[in-house]
Motif scaffolding. Sequence first.
Motif, PDB file in Angstrom:
ATOM      1  N   LEU A 104      22.760  -3.205  48.344  1.00  0.00           N
ATOM      2  CA  LEU A 104      23.181  -4.326  47.430  1.00  0.00           C
ATOM      3  C   LEU A 104      22.099  -3.945  45.877  1.00  0.00           C
ATOM      4  O   LEU A 104      23.040  -4.117  45.101  1.00  0.00           O
ATOM      5  CB  LEU A 104      22.601  -5.569  48.011  1.00  0.00           C
ATOM      6  N   TYR A 148      21.730 -19.270  47.955  1.00  0.00           N
ATOM      7  CA  TYR A 148      20.783 -18.317  47.316  1.00  0.00           C
ATOM      8  C   TYR A 148      19.728 -18.852  46.791  1.00  0.00           C
ATOM      9  O   TYR A 148      19.940 -20.025  46.166  1.00  0.00           O
ATOM     10  CB  TYR A 148      21.616 -17.439  46.111  1.00  0.00           C
ATOM     11  N   ILE A 203      18.953 -13.926  49.856  1.00  0.00           N
ATOM     12  CA  ILE A 203      20.370 -13.659  49.610  1.00  0.00           C
ATOM     13  C   ILE A 203      21.201 -14.656  50.710  1.00  0.00           C
ATOM     14  O   ILE A 203      20.789 -14.435  52.015  1.00  0.00           O
ATOM     15  CB  ILE A 203      20.603 -12.271  49.729  1.00  0.00           C
ATOM     16  N   ASP A 204      21.857 -15.269  50.208  1.00  0.00           N
ATOM     17  CA  ASP A 204      22.994 -15.802  51.087  1.00  0.00           C
ATOM     18  C   ASP A 204      23.766 -15.090  51.938  1.00  0.00           C
ATOM     19  O   ASP A 204      24.990 -14.362  51.288  1.00  0.00           O
ATOM     20  CB  ASP A 204      23.748 -17.078  50.445  1.00  0.00           C
ATOM     21  N   THR A 205      23.478 -14.945  53.315  1.00  0.00           N
ATOM     22  CA  THR A 205      24.186 -14.106  54.016  1.00  0.00           C
ATOM     23  C   THR A 205      25.625 -14.490  54.313  1.00  0.00           C
ATOM     24  O   THR A 205      26.479 -13.662  54.897  1.00  0.00           O
ATOM     25  CB  THR A 205      23.520 -13.757  55.210  1.00  0.00           C
ATOM     26  N   ALA A 226      26.812 -11.453  46.238  1.00  0.00           N
ATOM     27  CA  ALA A 226      25.330 -11.085  46.326  1.00  0.00           C
ATOM     28  C   ALA A 226      24.937 -10.278  45.565  1.00  0.00           C
ATOM     29  O   ALA A 226      23.782 -10.124  44.903  1.00  0.00           O
ATOM     30  CB  ALA A 226      25.330 -10.662  47.960  1.00  0.00           C
ATOM     31  N   SER A 227      25.832  -8.947  45.002  1.00  0.00           N
ATOM     32  CA  SER A 227      25.710  -8.069  44.064  1.00  0.00           C
ATOM     33  C   SER A 227      25.455  -8.725  42.719  1.00  0.00           C
ATOM     34  O   SER A 227      24.515  -8.280  41.890  1.00  0.00           O
ATOM     35  CB  SER A 227      26.721  -7.107  43.912  1.00  0.00           C
ATOM     36  N   TRP A 286      24.235 -11.898  42.028  1.00  0.00           N
ATOM     37  CA  TRP A 286      22.953 -12.304  42.025  1.00  0.00           C
ATOM     38  C   TRP A 286      21.812 -11.363  41.980  1.00  0.00           C
ATOM     39  O   TRP A 286      20.774 -11.666  41.325  1.00  0.00           O
ATOM     40  CB  TRP A 286      22.707 -13.158  43.603  1.00  0.00           C
TER      41      TRP A 286
END
Length: 243
Positions: A104, A203, A225-227, A234-235, A237
Amino acid sequence: MWDNRVLGTALKAALSLTTDSRLARGLHDAAGAFPRPGTPAAALRALERTQYTRLNARYRPAHTWARLLLRGGGVTDLLTDDGTTAGGLLLAMPALWEAVVRRLATEAAVPRGGRPVPSNEGTGITVRGDLGSTSTFRPDLLLSLPAPGTDQHALLPIDAKYKRYDRHGVSADDIYQLLTYSAGYTPAEAPTAFIVHPQPGEYARRTLRIGSPQHDLGVIHVLGIDTHAPPEQASVWMRAALP
Protein backbone atom coordinates in the motif's frame (compact mmCIF):
# COMPACT_ATOMS: atom_id res chain seq x y z
CA MET A 1 -14.84 -42.99 31.51
CA TRP A 2 -14.85 -42.84 27.73
CA ASP A 3 -14.80 -39.02 27.91
CA ASN A 4 -11.40 -39.11 29.60
CA ARG A 5 -10.08 -41.83 27.31
CA VAL A 6 -10.90 -39.59 24.33
CA LEU A 7 -9.01 -36.70 25.90
CA GLY A 8 -6.02 -38.91 26.63
CA THR A 9 -5.99 -39.96 22.98
CA ALA A 10 -6.08 -36.33 21.87
CA LEU A 11 -3.23 -35.40 24.21
CA LYS A 12 -1.15 -38.22 22.76
CA ALA A 13 -1.88 -36.90 19.27
CA ALA A 14 -0.87 -33.39 20.35
CA LEU A 15 2.38 -34.75 21.78
CA SER A 16 3.35 -36.08 18.36
CA LEU A 17 2.84 -32.64 16.79
CA THR A 18 4.93 -30.43 19.07
CA THR A 19 8.62 -29.64 18.64
CA ASP A 20 8.92 -27.52 21.79
CA SER A 21 10.53 -29.49 24.61
CA ARG A 22 8.71 -27.68 27.46
CA LEU A 23 5.35 -28.12 25.76
CA ALA A 24 6.14 -31.78 25.12
CA ARG A 25 6.90 -32.35 28.81
CA GLY A 26 3.66 -30.60 29.80
CA LEU A 27 1.62 -32.69 27.37
CA HIS A 28 3.31 -35.87 28.60
CA ASP A 29 2.51 -35.04 32.22
CA ALA A 30 -1.09 -34.13 31.38
CA ALA A 31 -1.61 -37.30 29.34
CA GLY A 32 -0.39 -39.33 32.31
CA ALA A 33 -3.37 -38.14 34.34
CA PHE A 34 -5.84 -39.70 31.87
CA PRO A 35 -6.71 -43.35 31.17
CA ARG A 36 -4.71 -45.31 28.65
CA PRO A 37 -5.54 -43.82 25.24
CA GLY A 38 -7.26 -45.75 22.49
CA THR A 39 -6.91 -45.29 18.76
CA PRO A 40 -7.83 -41.98 17.10
CA ALA A 41 -10.51 -43.77 15.05
CA ALA A 42 -12.15 -45.20 18.18
CA ALA A 43 -12.04 -41.79 19.88
CA LEU A 44 -13.67 -40.10 16.89
CA ARG A 45 -16.41 -42.74 16.76
CA ALA A 46 -17.13 -42.09 20.44
CA LEU A 47 -17.28 -38.37 19.82
CA GLU A 48 -19.74 -38.83 16.96
CA ARG A 49 -22.11 -40.67 19.33
CA THR A 50 -21.88 -37.96 22.01
CA GLN A 51 -25.09 -36.42 23.33
CA TYR A 52 -24.47 -33.58 25.76
CA THR A 53 -26.58 -33.15 28.86
CA ARG A 54 -26.30 -31.16 32.05
CA LEU A 55 -24.09 -33.91 33.46
CA ASN A 56 -21.42 -33.95 30.77
CA ALA A 57 -21.71 -30.45 29.25
CA ARG A 58 -18.42 -29.45 30.88
CA TYR A 59 -16.62 -31.79 28.46
CA ARG A 60 -17.86 -29.98 25.35
CA PRO A 61 -14.93 -27.50 24.91
CA ALA A 62 -12.32 -30.21 25.53
CA HIS A 63 -14.08 -32.56 23.09
CA THR A 64 -14.14 -29.82 20.46
CA TRP A 65 -10.37 -29.44 20.68
CA ALA A 66 -9.99 -33.24 20.71
CA ARG A 67 -11.85 -33.42 17.39
CA LEU A 68 -9.64 -30.68 16.00
CA LEU A 69 -6.49 -32.58 16.93
CA LEU A 70 -7.65 -36.06 15.95
CA ARG A 71 -9.05 -35.03 12.58
CA GLY A 72 -6.06 -32.92 11.73
CA GLY A 73 -8.52 -30.19 10.82
CA GLY A 74 -8.73 -26.46 11.21
CA VAL A 75 -11.17 -23.64 11.87
CA THR A 76 -13.97 -25.46 10.02
CA ASP A 77 -14.26 -27.99 12.86
CA LEU A 78 -14.75 -25.53 15.69
CA LEU A 79 -18.50 -24.99 15.19
CA THR A 80 -19.58 -28.52 14.33
CA ASP A 81 -21.18 -29.06 17.73
CA ASP A 82 -23.76 -26.41 16.86
CA GLY A 83 -24.60 -27.95 13.50
CA THR A 84 -22.85 -25.25 11.49
CA THR A 85 -19.46 -24.93 9.86
CA ALA A 86 -17.13 -22.01 9.30
CA GLY A 87 -14.75 -21.75 6.39
CA GLY A 88 -11.45 -20.15 7.20
CA LEU A 89 -7.68 -20.32 7.08
CA LEU A 90 -5.11 -20.16 9.85
CA LEU A 91 -2.97 -17.19 8.81
CA ALA A 92 -0.11 -15.31 10.42
CA MET A 93 -2.04 -12.04 10.38
CA PRO A 94 0.78 -9.70 11.57
CA ALA A 95 2.97 -10.88 8.67
CA LEU A 96 0.07 -10.60 6.23
CA TRP A 97 -0.77 -7.08 7.43
CA GLU A 98 2.89 -6.10 7.09
CA ALA A 99 2.83 -7.24 3.45
CA VAL A 100 -0.40 -5.29 2.85
CA VAL A 101 1.04 -2.09 4.33
CA ARG A 102 4.30 -2.48 2.42
CA ARG A 103 2.46 -2.74 -0.89
CA LEU A 104 0.00 0.00 0.00
CA ALA A 105 2.73 2.49 0.97
CA THR A 106 4.84 1.62 -2.05
CA GLU A 107 1.93 2.21 -4.44
CA ALA A 108 1.25 5.53 -2.70
CA ALA A 109 4.90 6.66 -2.85
CA VAL A 110 5.89 5.74 -6.42
CA PRO A 111 3.66 8.32 -8.19
CA ARG A 112 5.32 11.01 -6.06
CA GLY A 113 8.82 9.91 -7.02
CA GLY A 114 9.36 7.84 -3.89
CA ARG A 115 10.52 4.26 -3.50
CA PRO A 116 10.95 1.62 -0.80
CA VAL A 117 14.48 1.16 0.48
CA PRO A 118 15.48 -2.54 0.24
CA SER A 119 16.51 -4.13 3.51
CA ASN A 120 19.87 -5.19 2.05
CA GLU A 121 21.14 -1.64 1.63
CA GLY A 122 22.77 -1.55 5.07
CA THR A 123 20.31 0.94 6.52
CA GLY A 124 19.44 -0.94 9.71
CA ILE A 125 19.86 0.56 13.17
CA THR A 126 22.83 -1.21 14.74
CA VAL A 127 23.48 -2.07 18.38
CA ARG A 128 27.13 -2.67 19.34
CA GLY A 129 28.88 -3.32 22.61
CA ASP A 130 26.25 -5.56 24.22
CA LEU A 131 26.75 -9.21 25.18
CA GLY A 132 26.81 -11.43 22.12
CA SER A 133 27.09 -10.35 18.51
CA THR A 134 26.12 -7.03 16.98
CA SER A 135 22.38 -6.78 16.31
CA THR A 136 20.51 -4.80 13.68
CA PHE A 137 16.84 -3.86 13.41
CA ARG A 138 14.76 -1.72 11.08
CA PRO A 139 11.13 -0.72 10.53
CA ASP A 140 8.75 -2.84 8.48
CA LEU A 141 9.10 -0.35 5.62
CA LEU A 142 11.51 2.47 4.92
CA LEU A 143 10.43 4.89 2.19
CA SER A 144 12.68 7.28 0.34
CA LEU A 145 10.59 10.36 -0.55
CA PRO A 146 11.44 13.66 -2.29
CA ALA A 147 11.96 16.35 0.32
CA PRO A 148 9.56 19.26 -0.35
CA GLY A 149 11.28 22.27 -1.89
CA THR A 150 14.59 20.48 -2.51
CA ASP A 151 16.14 18.00 -4.92
CA GLN A 152 17.03 15.69 -2.01
CA HIS A 153 15.28 12.59 -0.72
CA ALA A 154 14.35 11.95 2.91
CA LEU A 155 13.67 8.66 4.67
CA LEU A 156 10.36 7.87 6.32
CA PRO A 157 9.99 4.84 8.66
CA ILE A 158 6.62 3.04 8.61
CA ASP A 159 5.61 0.19 10.92
CA ALA A 160 2.62 -2.07 10.35
CA LYS A 161 0.84 -2.92 13.60
CA TYR A 162 -1.84 -5.60 13.50
CA LYS A 163 -3.53 -4.10 16.56
CA ARG A 164 -6.87 -2.42 17.22
CA TYR A 165 -5.47 1.04 17.79
CA ASP A 166 -8.93 2.39 16.99
CA ARG A 167 -10.06 0.97 20.34
CA HIS A 168 -7.15 1.83 22.61
CA GLY A 169 -4.12 4.06 22.76
CA VAL A 170 -0.75 3.25 21.24
CA SER A 171 1.35 1.21 23.65
CA ALA A 172 4.44 2.64 25.30
CA ASP A 173 6.61 -0.05 23.67
CA ASP A 174 5.42 0.97 20.19
CA ILE A 175 6.00 4.63 20.97
CA TYR A 176 9.57 3.88 22.09
CA GLN A 177 10.12 1.80 18.95
CA LEU A 178 8.83 4.46 16.56
CA LEU A 179 10.76 7.23 18.32
CA THR A 180 13.93 5.19 17.80
CA TYR A 181 13.12 4.84 14.09
CA SER A 182 12.39 8.54 13.73
CA ALA A 183 15.65 9.46 15.50
CA GLY A 184 17.60 7.02 13.33
CA TYR A 185 16.23 7.92 9.90
CA THR A 186 14.52 11.30 9.77
CA PRO A 187 15.93 14.85 10.06
CA ALA A 188 16.78 15.93 13.60
CA GLU A 189 14.63 19.04 13.26
CA ALA A 190 11.53 17.02 12.28
CA PRO A 191 11.66 13.42 13.59
CA THR A 192 8.63 11.61 12.13
CA ALA A 193 7.34 8.04 11.86
CA PHE A 194 4.13 6.26 10.85
CA ILE A 195 2.08 3.46 12.38
CA VAL A 196 -0.49 1.82 10.08
CA HIS A 197 -3.12 -0.43 11.66
CA PRO A 198 -6.38 -2.05 10.48
CA GLN A 199 -9.60 -0.23 11.32
CA PRO A 200 -12.62 -2.09 9.89
CA GLY A 201 -15.43 0.19 8.81
CA GLU A 202 -13.71 3.56 8.52
CA TYR A 203 -10.49 5.45 7.87
CA ALA A 204 -8.96 7.50 10.68
CA ARG A 205 -5.80 9.46 11.30
CA ARG A 206 -4.39 10.97 14.46
CA THR A 207 -1.07 12.51 15.37
CA LEU A 208 0.91 11.79 18.53
CA ARG A 209 3.34 14.51 19.62
CA ILE A 210 5.94 13.28 22.07
CA GLY A 211 7.99 15.75 24.08
CA SER A 212 9.95 16.29 27.26
CA PRO A 213 10.15 19.41 29.45
CA GLN A 214 13.27 20.38 27.48
CA HIS A 215 12.25 19.84 23.84
CA ASP A 216 10.03 17.95 21.38
CA LEU A 217 11.08 14.35 20.75
CA GLY A 218 9.09 13.47 17.66
CA VAL A 219 5.79 13.01 15.87
CA ILE A 220 4.07 9.70 15.20
CA HIS A 221 1.23 9.61 12.68
CA VAL A 222 -1.24 6.78 13.39
CA LEU A 223 -3.26 5.71 10.35
CA GLY A 224 -6.25 3.39 10.64
CA ILE A 225 -6.95 1.83 7.24
CA ASP A 226 -10.51 0.66 6.56
CA THR A 227 -10.05 -3.00 5.64
CA HIS A 228 -13.49 -3.04 4.00
CA ALA A 229 -12.48 -0.37 1.47
CA PRO A 230 -11.10 -1.18 -2.01
CA PRO A 231 -7.29 -1.16 -2.25
CA GLU A 232 -7.45 1.85 -4.59
CA GLN A 233 -9.18 3.90 -1.90
CA ALA A 234 -6.70 2.78 0.75
CA SER A 235 -3.88 3.89 -1.54
CA VAL A 236 -5.47 7.35 -1.84
CA TRP A 237 -5.61 7.66 1.96
CA MET A 238 -1.99 6.59 2.26
CA ARG A 239 -0.82 8.99 -0.43
CA ALA A 240 -2.61 11.90 1.25
CA ALA A 241 -0.98 11.10 4.62
CA LEU A 242 2.60 10.98 3.33
CA PRO A 243 4.59 14.20 3.87
